[in-house]
Structure formats: structure tokens, C-alpha cells
Design a protein around this motif. Structure first.
Motif, PDB file in Angstrom:
ATOM      1  N   LEU A 191       0.672  -1.098  -0.030  1.00 26.50           N
ATOM      2  CA  LEU A 191      -0.025  -0.019   0.183  1.00 26.50           C
ATOM      3  C   LEU A 191       1.159   1.067  -0.112  1.00 26.50           C
ATOM      4  N   ALA A 192       0.567   2.263  -0.945  1.00 26.62           N
ATOM      5  CA  ALA A 192       1.221   3.409  -0.831  1.00 26.62           C
ATOM      6  C   ALA A 192       0.568   4.404  -0.389  1.00 26.62           C
ATOM      7  N   PHE A 193       1.411   4.992   0.650  1.00 26.68           N
ATOM      8  CA  PHE A 193       0.512   6.340   1.101  1.00 26.68           C
ATOM      9  C   PHE A 193       1.558   7.433   1.108  1.00 26.68           C
ATOM     10  N   THR A 194       1.209   8.496   0.461  1.00 28.15           N
ATOM     11  CA  THR A 194       2.256   9.672   0.325  1.00 28.15           C
ATOM     12  C   THR A 194       1.731  10.717   1.283  1.00 28.15           C
ATOM     13  N   CYS A 195       2.746  10.975   2.162  1.00 30.39           N
ATOM     14  CA  CYS A 195       2.548  12.004   3.234  1.00 30.39           C
ATOM     15  C   CYS A 195       2.580  13.375   2.306  1.00 30.39           C
ATOM     16  N   GLU A 196       1.604  14.171   2.133  1.00 28.41           N
ATOM     17  CA  GLU A 196       1.589  15.168   1.014  1.00 28.41           C
ATOM     18  C   GLU A 196       1.141  16.372   1.814  1.00 28.41           C
ATOM     19  N   LEU A 197       2.344  16.811   2.545  1.00 25.93           N
ATOM     20  CA  LEU A 197       2.259  18.479   2.853  1.00 25.93           C
ATOM     21  C   LEU A 197       2.737  19.330   1.983  1.00 25.93           C
ATOM     22  N   GLY A 198       2.099  19.721   0.954  1.00 22.10           N
ATOM     23  CA  GLY A 198       2.652  20.732  -0.010  1.00 22.10           C
ATOM     24  C   GLY A 198       3.087  21.694   0.394  1.00 22.10           C
ATOM     25  N   PRO A 199       4.287  22.649  -0.206  1.00 20.58           N
ATOM     26  CA  PRO A 199       4.503  24.124   0.127  1.00 20.58           C
ATOM     27  C   PRO A 199       3.514  25.208  -0.517  1.00 20.58           C
ATOM     28  N   LYS A 200       3.708  26.439  -0.353  1.00 20.38           N
ATOM     29  CA  LYS A 200       2.664  27.300  -0.784  1.00 20.38           C
ATOM     30  C   LYS A 200       2.510  26.955  -2.453  1.00 20.38           C
ATOM     31  N   PRO A 201       1.525  26.802  -3.083  1.00 19.90           N
ATOM     32  CA  PRO A 201       0.191  27.623  -2.354  1.00 19.90           C
ATOM     33  C   PRO A 201      -0.552  26.958  -1.543  1.00 19.90           C
ATOM     34  N   TYR A 202      -0.269  25.331  -1.453  1.00 16.45           N
ATOM     35  CA  TYR A 202      -1.039  24.494  -0.606  1.00 16.45           C
ATOM     36  C   TYR A 202      -1.083  24.987   0.713  1.00 16.45           C
ATOM     37  N   ALA A 203       0.138  25.177   1.165  1.00 23.02           N
ATOM     38  CA  ALA A 203       0.260  25.560   2.723  1.00 23.02           C
ATOM     39  C   ALA A 203      -0.267  27.063   2.777  1.00 23.02           C
ATOM     40  N   ILE A 204      -0.625  27.215   4.216  1.00 27.62           N
ATOM     41  CA  ILE A 204      -1.222  28.252   4.868  1.00 27.62           C
ATOM     42  C   ILE A 204      -0.004  29.569   4.714  1.00 27.62           C
ATOM     43  N   THR A 205      -0.021  30.605   4.317  1.00 28.54           N
ATOM     44  CA  THR A 205       1.017  31.600   4.222  1.00 28.54           C
ATOM     45  C   THR A 205       0.640  32.751   5.139  1.00 28.54           C
ATOM     46  N   GLY A 206       1.616  33.128   5.578  1.00 28.26           N
ATOM     47  CA  GLY A 206       1.572  34.813   6.665  1.00 28.26           C
ATOM     48  C   GLY A 206       1.635  35.823   5.679  1.00 28.26           C
ATOM     49  N   PRO A 207       1.811  37.000   6.418  1.00 25.87           N
ATOM     50  CA  PRO A 207       1.842  38.231   5.796  1.00 25.87           C
ATOM     51  C   PRO A 207       3.339  38.487   4.933  1.00 25.87           C
ATOM     52  N   ASP A 208       4.241  37.532   5.209  1.00 27.52           N
ATOM     53  CA  ASP A 208       5.439  37.641   4.321  1.00 27.52           C
ATOM     54  C   ASP A 208       5.243  36.858   3.193  1.00 27.52           C
ATOM     55  N   GLY A 209       4.444  36.219   2.790  1.00 28.84           N
ATOM     56  CA  GLY A 209       4.159  35.202   1.724  1.00 28.84           C
ATOM     57  C   GLY A 209       4.650  34.063   2.006  1.00 28.84           C
ATOM     58  N   GLU A 210       5.351  33.667   3.219  1.00 25.64           N
ATOM     59  CA  GLU A 210       5.819  32.368   3.452  1.00 25.64           C
ATOM     60  C   GLU A 210       5.098  31.529   4.184  1.00 25.64           C
ATOM     61  N   ASP A 211       5.306  30.083   4.243  1.00 28.18           N
ATOM     62  CA  ASP A 211       4.378  29.058   4.921  1.00 28.18           C
ATOM     63  C   ASP A 211       4.638  29.597   6.498  1.00 28.18           C
ATOM     64  N   THR A 212       3.305  29.456   7.248  1.00 25.81           N
ATOM     65  CA  THR A 212       3.136  29.658   8.514  1.00 25.81           C
ATOM     66  C   THR A 212       4.015  28.636   9.259  1.00 25.81           C
ATOM     67  N   ARG A 213       4.414  27.545   8.714  1.00 24.22           N
ATOM     68  CA  ARG A 213       4.912  26.629   9.725  1.00 24.22           C
ATOM     69  C   ARG A 213       6.122  25.926   8.752  1.00 24.22           C
ATOM     70  N   ARG A 214       7.230  26.045   9.417  1.00 24.12           N
ATOM     71  CA  ARG A 214       8.374  25.118   8.682  1.00 24.12           C
ATOM     72  C   ARG A 214       8.343  23.817   8.687  1.00 24.12           C
ATOM     73  N   PRO A 215       8.968  23.199   7.802  1.00 22.21           N
ATOM     74  CA  PRO A 215       9.052  21.658   7.903  1.00 22.21           C
ATOM     75  C   PRO A 215      10.077  21.315   8.922  1.00 22.21           C
ATOM     76  N   LEU A 216       9.737  20.128   9.603  1.00 19.60           N
ATOM     77  CA  LEU A 216      10.482  19.782  10.841  1.00 19.60           C
ATOM     78  C   LEU A 216      11.901  19.107  10.336  1.00 19.60           C
ATOM     79  N   CYS A 217      11.970  18.708   9.065  1.00 21.29           N
ATOM     80  CA  CYS A 217      13.285  17.984   8.566  1.00 21.29           C
ATOM     81  C   CYS A 217      13.764  18.933   7.372  1.00 21.29           C
TER      82      CYS A 217
END
Length: 198
Positions: A172-198
Motif C-alpha cells: 500500500l502506498a501512502f504519500t505524506c503530502e504536505l505541499g509548500p505554498k500555495p497549498y500551505a497556509i501563508t503569513g503576511p510575508d508570503g511564506e509558509d506559516t509552519r516550517r518543515p521539521l526536517c
């Protein structure tokens, strides 16, 4: 870990070179996002039949992804496709349906049943968590716990369903899909509001 191939065909023949690459490089499966926006099931039939025929001939697993702005953009249209092709193998990214149909909370029984039907035809999964307003949320924020728990429950249902259908040697394939912007929520600086842990 294994590679997942991905393609966005608009015609049957668009899949041929993708399958050649898949055979050469030994991907686990092809994630096919049908890059067409057809309004009638009858218009989809020749494409799905052609893609399935080519996949069978090449001996490559090809799964149709449930995705916005594709043939499978709408949950009800996709369920109609399953009425026409009960054995259609999907790649389930249910986040798109939660947003597209704006599922309210608590989620109604009929919505659960519709998602279960998608999961019962899913042979691989993408792991994005959505709410009715956002296709990808920050999964560690406490205010999103209800949605994370809901997706975990749906995925568990999907995995159990897959185990009943799969062969002893299948994976079974399960892809952990946490995409960068534009999927990720961005802040006023246009960057992701949460940085990847790795």
C-alpha cells in the motif's frame, strides 16, 4: 520507499510515454490526474477505457487520482464514474472533496458514506488533511484536531478496505503530502506559516 509516477494526460495516447518510463524505472504505480474537465460521464468513458487498456498491456498499476480541477473534481461526478466502472482503481486524496463539497462539522452520515465508497476503490492514498475551507491545514495546531482525527479515521477505513482487496504480495502506498505554498497556509510575508521539521 518506492517512487510514485505522476502524469496529467489529456488524451489516451498521452499515457504511452509515461508507461514506458514506469516500466524502465520500476515505479510502484502511476498517479494519473485526468487533465480534462468533462461534463458528462459518457465523455469520460473512452478515456478511462483507453488508459486502463494501456495500463493492462504495460503491466503497470495506474490509479486515477481524486483531485480538484480534473475529471474527478466533484465527489458526486466521481461516484457516477464508479457506477460506470465499479472496479476503477483510485488514488484517494479526499482532501479535495472535503473542500469542494464544503463538508460541515459534524460530518453528516451521507457524506461519510460517499467518502467510504471512494476509499473502497482507493489503491493508494495521499495524506493531506483539509477542512471545509482549506485544502491543507497545519496538522499540529490544536484547533485542527477534529479534522486530523477525522482524516485518520477515514484513512484507517481505507487501509482496512485495501487489506481485504489486496493480494498477499501487494503493498500500500501512502504519500505524506504536505505541499509548500500555495497549498500551505501563508503569513503576511508570503511564506509558509509552519516550517518543515526536517
Amino acid at each position: 520507499m518506492q517512487a510514485e509516477g505522476q502524469c496529467f494526460p489529456q488524451t489516451v495516447d498521452n499515457l504511452k510515454p509515461v508507461l514506458e518510463n514506469a516500466v524502465e524505472f520500476g515505479v510502484h504505480h502511476i498517479d494519473l490526474q485526468p487533465d480534462v474537465r468533462l461534463r458528462r460521464i459518457q465523455e469520460c468513458v473512452p478515456l478511462l477505457e483507453g488508459w486502463r487498456r494501456l495500463a493492462d498491456e504495460a503491466g503497470v498499476q495506474v490509479y486515477i487520482e481524486t483531485h480538484r480541477d480534473r475529471m474527478t473534481t466533484d465527489l458526486h461526478f466521481t461516484l457516477d464514474l464508479l457506477d460506470c466502472f465499479p472496479d476503477l482503481r483510485l488514488l484517494g486524496d479526499i482532501s479535495h472533496f472535503v473542500v469542494g463539497r464544503e463538508f460541515p462539522s459534524p460530518i453528516a452520515d451521507n457524506h461519510h458514506e460517499e467518502i467510504y465508497r471512494i476509499l473502497e476503490n482507493s489503491w493508494a492514498f495521499h495524506g493531506r488533511v483539509a477542512t471545509r475551507e482549506q485544502v491543507q491545514i497545519e496538522i499540529t495546531y490544536p484547533q485542527h484536531k477534529m479534522w486530523v482525527d477525522q482524516f485518520l479515521s477515514w484513512w484507517e477505513y481505507g487501509f482496512r478496505s485495501w487489506r481485504k482487496r489486496a493480494g498477499a504480495e501487494d503493498t500500500l502506498a501512502f504519500t505524506c503530502e504536505l505541499g509548500p505554498k500555495p497549498y500551505a497556509i501563508t503569513g503576511p510575508d508570503g511564506e509558509d506559516t509552519r516550517r518543515p521539521l526536517c
